[in-house]
Scaffold this motif. Structure first.
Motif, PDB file in Angstrom:
ATOM      1  N   VAL A  86      41.796  31.070  33.622  1.00 17.77           N
ATOM      2  CA  VAL A  86      40.549  31.548  34.229  1.00 17.77           C
ATOM      3  C   VAL A  86      40.647  31.503  35.747  1.00 17.77           C
ATOM      4  O   VAL A  86      40.149  32.390  36.448  1.00 17.77           O
ATOM      5  CB  VAL A  86      39.359  30.690  33.739  1.00 17.77           C
ATOM      6  CG1 VAL A  86      38.080  31.039  34.509  1.00 17.77           C
ATOM      7  CG2 VAL A  86      39.138  30.894  32.244  1.00 17.77           C
ATOM      8  N   MET A  87      41.315  30.491  36.271  1.00 20.09           N
ATOM      9  CA  MET A  87      41.467  30.338  37.716  1.00 20.09           C
ATOM     10  C   MET A  87      42.343  31.431  38.315  1.00 20.09           C
ATOM     11  O   MET A  87      42.038  31.992  39.371  1.00 20.09           O
ATOM     12  CB  MET A  87      42.067  28.967  38.014  1.00 20.09           C
ATOM     13  CG  MET A  87      42.341  28.698  39.486  1.00 20.09           C
ATOM     14  SD  MET A  87      43.328  27.198  39.717  1.00 20.09           S
ATOM     15  CE  MET A  87      44.943  27.795  39.223  1.00 20.09           C
ATOM     16  N   TYR A  89      43.371  34.474  36.972  1.00 18.08           N
ATOM     17  CA  TYR A  89      43.133  35.887  36.679  1.00 18.08           C
ATOM     18  C   TYR A  89      42.405  36.633  37.799  1.00 18.08           C
ATOM     19  O   TYR A  89      42.868  37.702  38.239  1.00 18.08           O
ATOM     20  CB  TYR A  89      42.365  36.028  35.358  1.00 18.08           C
ATOM     21  CG  TYR A  89      41.770  37.393  35.168  1.00 18.08           C
ATOM     22  CD1 TYR A  89      42.587  38.518  34.965  1.00 18.08           C
ATOM     23  CD2 TYR A  89      40.387  37.590  35.223  1.00 18.08           C
ATOM     24  CE1 TYR A  89      42.038  39.781  34.814  1.00 18.08           C
ATOM     25  CE2 TYR A  89      39.839  38.839  35.072  1.00 18.08           C
ATOM     26  CZ  TYR A  89      40.660  39.931  34.871  1.00 18.08           C
ATOM     27  OH  TYR A  89      40.120  41.177  34.735  1.00 18.08           O
ATOM     28  N   PRO A  90      41.264  36.124  38.331  1.00 16.22           N
ATOM     29  CA  PRO A  90      40.590  36.890  39.395  1.00 16.22           C
ATOM     30  C   PRO A  90      41.456  37.093  40.629  1.00 16.22           C
ATOM     31  O   PRO A  90      41.405  38.153  41.264  1.00 16.22           O
ATOM     32  CB  PRO A  90      39.355  36.031  39.711  1.00 16.22           C
ATOM     33  CG  PRO A  90      39.139  35.206  38.496  1.00 16.22           C
ATOM     34  CD  PRO A  90      40.508  34.914  37.977  1.00 16.22           C
ATOM     35  N   ARG A 251      32.282  40.447  41.348  1.00 20.94           N
ATOM     36  CA  ARG A 251      31.689  39.856  40.138  1.00 20.94           C
ATOM     37  C   ARG A 251      32.608  38.814  39.505  1.00 20.94           C
ATOM     38  O   ARG A 251      32.129  37.803  38.974  1.00 20.94           O
ATOM     39  CB  ARG A 251      31.375  40.958  39.118  1.00 20.94           C
ATOM     40  CG  ARG A 251      30.289  41.924  39.571  1.00 20.94           C
ATOM     41  CD  ARG A 251      30.085  43.013  38.534  1.00 20.94           C
ATOM     42  NE  ARG A 251      29.082  43.988  38.963  1.00 20.94           N
ATOM     43  CZ  ARG A 251      28.776  45.087  38.285  1.00 20.94           C
ATOM     44  NH1 ARG A 251      29.388  45.334  37.123  1.00 20.94           N
ATOM     45  NH2 ARG A 251      27.864  45.910  38.741  1.00 20.94           N
ATOM     46  N   ILE A 252      33.914  39.071  39.516  1.00 23.27           N
ATOM     47  CA  ILE A 252      34.831  38.135  38.864  1.00 23.27           C
ATOM     48  C   ILE A 252      35.396  37.106  39.839  1.00 23.27           C
ATOM     49  O   ILE A 252      35.949  36.092  39.413  1.00 23.27           O
ATOM     50  CB  ILE A 252      35.995  38.878  38.172  1.00 23.27           C
ATOM     51  CG1 ILE A 252      36.898  39.550  39.211  1.00 23.27           C
ATOM     52  CG2 ILE A 252      35.477  39.884  37.164  1.00 23.27           C
ATOM     53  CD1 ILE A 252      38.189  40.092  38.619  1.00 23.27           C
ATOM     54  N   PRO A 254      34.182  34.644  41.839  1.00 26.15           N
ATOM     55  CA  PRO A 254      33.813  33.222  41.741  1.00 26.15           C
ATOM     56  C   PRO A 254      34.436  32.497  40.564  1.00 26.15           C
ATOM     57  O   PRO A 254      34.555  31.263  40.589  1.00 26.15           O
ATOM     58  CB  PRO A 254      32.279  33.282  41.598  1.00 26.15           C
ATOM     59  CG  PRO A 254      31.882  34.578  42.227  1.00 26.15           C
ATOM     60  CD  PRO A 254      33.007  35.514  41.902  1.00 26.15           C
ATOM     61  N   TRP A 255      34.867  33.232  39.539  1.00 29.66           N
ATOM     62  CA  TRP A 255      35.442  32.565  38.367  1.00 29.66           C
ATOM     63  C   TRP A 255      36.758  31.868  38.696  1.00 29.66           C
ATOM     64  O   TRP A 255      37.160  30.944  37.985  1.00 29.66           O
ATOM     65  CB  TRP A 255      35.625  33.571  37.227  1.00 29.66           C
ATOM     66  CG  TRP A 255      34.334  33.866  36.550  1.00 29.66           C
ATOM     67  CD1 TRP A 255      33.477  34.893  36.817  1.00 29.66           C
ATOM     68  CD2 TRP A 255      33.714  33.090  35.519  1.00 29.66           C
ATOM     69  NE1 TRP A 255      32.370  34.811  36.019  1.00 29.66           N
ATOM     70  CE2 TRP A 255      32.487  33.719  35.205  1.00 29.66           C
ATOM     71  CE3 TRP A 255      34.070  31.939  34.829  1.00 29.66           C
ATOM     72  CZ2 TRP A 255      31.624  33.224  34.241  1.00 29.66           C
ATOM     73  CZ3 TRP A 255      33.213  31.437  33.867  1.00 29.66           C
ATOM     74  CH2 TRP A 255      32.006  32.075  33.572  1.00 29.66           C
ATOM     75  N   TYR A 258      35.546  28.517  39.634  1.00 27.79           N
ATOM     76  CA  TYR A 258      35.024  27.836  38.442  1.00 27.79           C
ATOM     77  C   TYR A 258      36.183  27.314  37.591  1.00 27.79           C
ATOM     78  O   TYR A 258      36.146  26.188  37.081  1.00 27.79           O
ATOM     79  CB  TYR A 258      34.171  28.780  37.602  1.00 27.79           C
ATOM     80  CG  TYR A 258      32.972  29.355  38.309  1.00 27.79           C
ATOM     81  CD1 TYR A 258      32.367  28.696  39.381  1.00 27.79           C
ATOM     82  CD2 TYR A 258      32.426  30.583  37.924  1.00 27.79           C
ATOM     83  CE1 TYR A 258      31.266  29.235  40.035  1.00 27.79           C
ATOM     84  CE2 TYR A 258      31.329  31.127  38.559  1.00 27.79           C
ATOM     85  CZ  TYR A 258      30.755  30.457  39.611  1.00 27.79           C
ATOM     86  OH  TYR A 258      29.673  30.986  40.264  1.00 27.79           O
ATOM     87  N   GLY A 259      37.203  28.141  37.429  1.00 30.80           N
ATOM     88  CA  GLY A 259      38.370  27.719  36.654  1.00 30.80           C
ATOM     89  C   GLY A 259      39.093  26.556  37.302  1.00 30.80           C
ATOM     90  O   GLY A 259      39.564  25.638  36.621  1.00 30.80           O
TER      91      GLY A 259
END
Length: 400
Positions: A86-87, A89-90, A251-252, A254-255, A258-259
């Motif tokens: 998750v960390m 990918y963006p 949109r993606i 901040p993920w 978060y990750g």
């Protein structure tokens, strides 16, 4: 500069036609922190809170570490793997893959990165491990393994926060991953057996799993790299680059953080007992790690500057050279020496020190940028790069 070069040629004006051009204002430097998002601006706080939350969860919930550790796929912790994916990918979805050719053609940049990562970095960690832990062979060996595991994950986050070159980061991380599969075992043999033997020091027997190293690279880099590439390719073809970069990426974005925070919470929940039960040992392991990260980062940044590399790529070189793949180091130490070994503890202390130190070095890089690279359009906060950190690269490219 490009606009001036594209002007049509004309005859120089005659003397009586010449006018004095008005003085141009000097480039200004807007504080980067003032233009960061709330999440980015206080990232160091969130990371410290995540570390504290992980330690608290591990201490307050009996058996949590065993429960998390039991959720594995092919020997890897599933919660940590999910957090890292998750960390990453963006960040990898932001890379303009059609522009990576300008990095692969820069032999100076590639050579500098290879020397720093695969010669200087492991040698420095070897020297620090022996200098500070001569009487603790397990911790010493664990630190040397950390030095051999070059970063292929979190470095993308630090580089992005410091406005480094995303395409350069993607290429250098990919090269590190290839070298990791090829060279990790051989370098481990050299630094744990051959070199100590030459110096008359005790040696350590090792038997690293090439499959474990390959699997780590495949999961932590291969999956998010493929996902990021496909997302950009499909997104740009369907909606165009403007929509992709101005609507989809915000949109993606901040993920990624978060990750990162989720990964830190899980990691420290898993290893909280080892950290809290041996504070003095953790302190001894931490000292050479702090020196390593600071020396590698600043040395790499100044080396890249001396080689004539601009701020964006110098920062990328510095972070890729100073970061380490703690996931691989911990996995190798546990598989080779056992989960309760001193080598595993040294691997666990790695991210405990690396995360806050490299977050601090993000701010150091932004503070040093206008001083070390005056007039460089890739410096964030200049007149030619007035956008927020995560969008500043568009202005940098326009200025090239």
């Amino acid at each position: 500069m490009s606009g001036i070069l594209n002007l049509p040629r004309s005859r120089p004006p005659k003397a009586h036609q010449m006018t004095t051009a008005p003085p141009q204002p000097a480039p200004t430097h807007t504080p980067v922190a003032a233009r960061m998002s709330f999440l980015d601006r206080y990232l160091a706080v969130w990371i410290l809170l995540a570390m504290g939350a992980g330690l608290a969860l591990g201490a307050l919930i009996p058996g949590l570490d065993q429960a998390l550790e039991s959720v594995q796929v092919m020997g890897m912790s599933l919660p940590i793997a999910v957090g890292l994916l998750v960390m990453m990918y963006p960040v990898l979805a932001k890379v303009r893959y059609d522009e990576t050719h300008r990095v692969t053609g820069d032999r100076r940049l590639l050579a500098l990165s290879l020397v720093l990562n695969w010669i200087i970095g492991p040698a420095l960690m070897f020297a620090l491990a022996w200098a500070f832990l001569p009487d603790h062979p397990e911790y010493r060996t664990g630190l040397i393994i950390v030095g051999l595991a070059r970063c292929i994950a979190m470095v993308l986050i630090w580089n992005d926060l410091a406005c480094g070159d995303r395409e350069a980061a993607a290429v250098l991380v990919f090269i590190n991953s290839v070298f990791q599969v090829i060279a990790f075992s051989g370098l481990g043999w050299f630094y744990l057996q051959v070199l100590p033997g030459w110096l008359g020091l005790p040696t350590t027997g090792v038997d690293f799993s090439v499959w474990a190293i390959f699997l780590s690279v495949l999961v932590f880099l291969g999956i998010p790299l493929l996902a990021g590439f496909l997302t950009r390719t499909v997104g740009e073809r369907a909606k165009g680059r403007t929509w992709y970069e101005e609507r989809f990426l915000p949109r993606i974005g901040p993920w990624a953080l978060y990750g990162l925070l989720f990964t830190i919470v899980i990691l420290f929940a898993l290893q909280g007992d080892a950290i809290l039960s041996q504070p003095l040992d953790v302190g001894r392991i931490a000292i050479p790690l702090v020196i390593y990260f600071v020396v590698m980062f600043l040395g790499s940044l100044f080396a890249a500057r001396a080689a004539g590399v601009d701020y964006a790529r110098s920062t990328t070189v510095a972070f890729t050279a100073s970061g380490n793949n703690f996931e691989l180091a911990i996995a190798v130490s546990i598989a080779t020496f056992g989960v309760t070994s001193g080598q595993a503890l040294a691997g666990v202390v790695g991210p405990l020190i690396e995360v806050p130190i490299l977050v601090g070095l993000v701010y150091v890089a932004l503070w040093l940028a206008p001083k070390l690279f005056p007039g460089d359009p890739s410096v964030p906060g200049t007149a030619t790069s007035s956008a927020p950190p995560h969008t500043a690269r568009t202005d940098r490219e326009a200025a090239r």
